[in-house]
Design an enzyme around this catalytic site. Sequence first.
Site, PDB file in Angstrom:
ATOM      1  CB  CYS A   1      -1.144   0.162   1.237  1.00  0.00           C
ATOM      2  SG  CYS A   1      -0.161   0.058   2.834  1.00  0.00           S
TER       3      CYS A   1
ATOM      4  CD  GLU B   1      -3.762  -1.974  -1.103  1.00  0.00           C
ATOM      5  OE1 GLU B   1      -2.560  -2.508  -1.785  1.00  0.00           O
ATOM      6  OE2 GLU B   1      -4.260  -0.745   0.149  1.00  0.00           O
TER       7      GLU B   1
END
Length: 371
Positions: free
Chosen positions: A328, A362
């Site tokens: 992330c 992400e």
Amino acid sequence: MKCRHFGSCGSCTLYDLSYARQLERKAERVRGLLRPYYEGEFDCFDSPVSHYRARAEFRIWHEGDACSYAMGNLSKEGSVTIDECPKVISAIDERMEPLLEAVNASPELSRRLFGVEFLATTTGECLITLLYHRRLEEPWIAEARGLQKRLKASVIGRSRKQKEVLDREYVTETLEIDSKKYQYRHYEGGFTQPNPFVNAEMIAWAKARAAEAGGGDLLEAYCGLGNFTIPLSIHFEKVLATEISKNSIRAAKENCALNGVENIEFVRLSSEEMTQALRKERSFNRLRHVDLENYDFSTVMVDPPRAGLDEATRALISGVGQILYISCNPETLARDLAELTRTHRVERAAIFDQFPYTEHVECGVLLARRS
């Protein structure tokens, strides 16, 4: 997506760019960060441009006797009241206005209410948590039960050292991955992937990479509620999955049973503890029923928080043939790749846009051990 609060609400910072340009900008950033380690093509997965977020938290703003939803403003120096949020999925969107109407019509529901949290699914289930600066007594419970019925949702009340669960404290999401449906219980207060549409793409991508591992066993750190673990398990003999959160491990075990999967061992360990256990540096009571010697890990999967991997975990996984890394935070992924590419090469890379209208993105990489 069009929103009346673009430019004032701080939730969406890329409101002045088309969605195509947002995605292009994020891809450029990720490619630049990973270029020293990978020069191939990226698989790129976009998001629906509206109604894509299954989790949402709003402040409650009191003006006289009236309550409104509020968010932090763009300057991060205060709040702005809002009357719409087009990024939330339909199960939340259709309940926001009726909930506010009910709160404003009930002194019991509105008194010292300071926040609302929504957790919903693509199949229409919704869990609503009302946050208070006061103790919740029987009159509140009676009103909240009526609210549940009107909204066809589960309601939870929270205040300091108090949690009132009126029905249930989870929703059950159903995701279709490679023509197979998987069910997940998402608990109130637990971590869940916020964008179920892109989450399904992430799982499918990781599952396809796992299929290339050629069997063996899977080691997973930061497994959460089994989001990746359960679909990927079909490609391995055995799976050892670890997670520090006790609630996530409970949910993971329930999700395992929901999906009829029997080859996963979920254990509550931090990544540091997992490393210590596998290196035989420390024994854990939580592993007393697990024979670590019986595993032959062909693949390791990690999905760490924004801080990325610690040094000991990087060293441990560098001894495994294939690494699946979901990130992330592209910056910490690039930092970790500087070490991991000493022993592995990046074979595939992907970009997943879970968070339209923000800078967040992400990404995922597949690494294979060098000959």
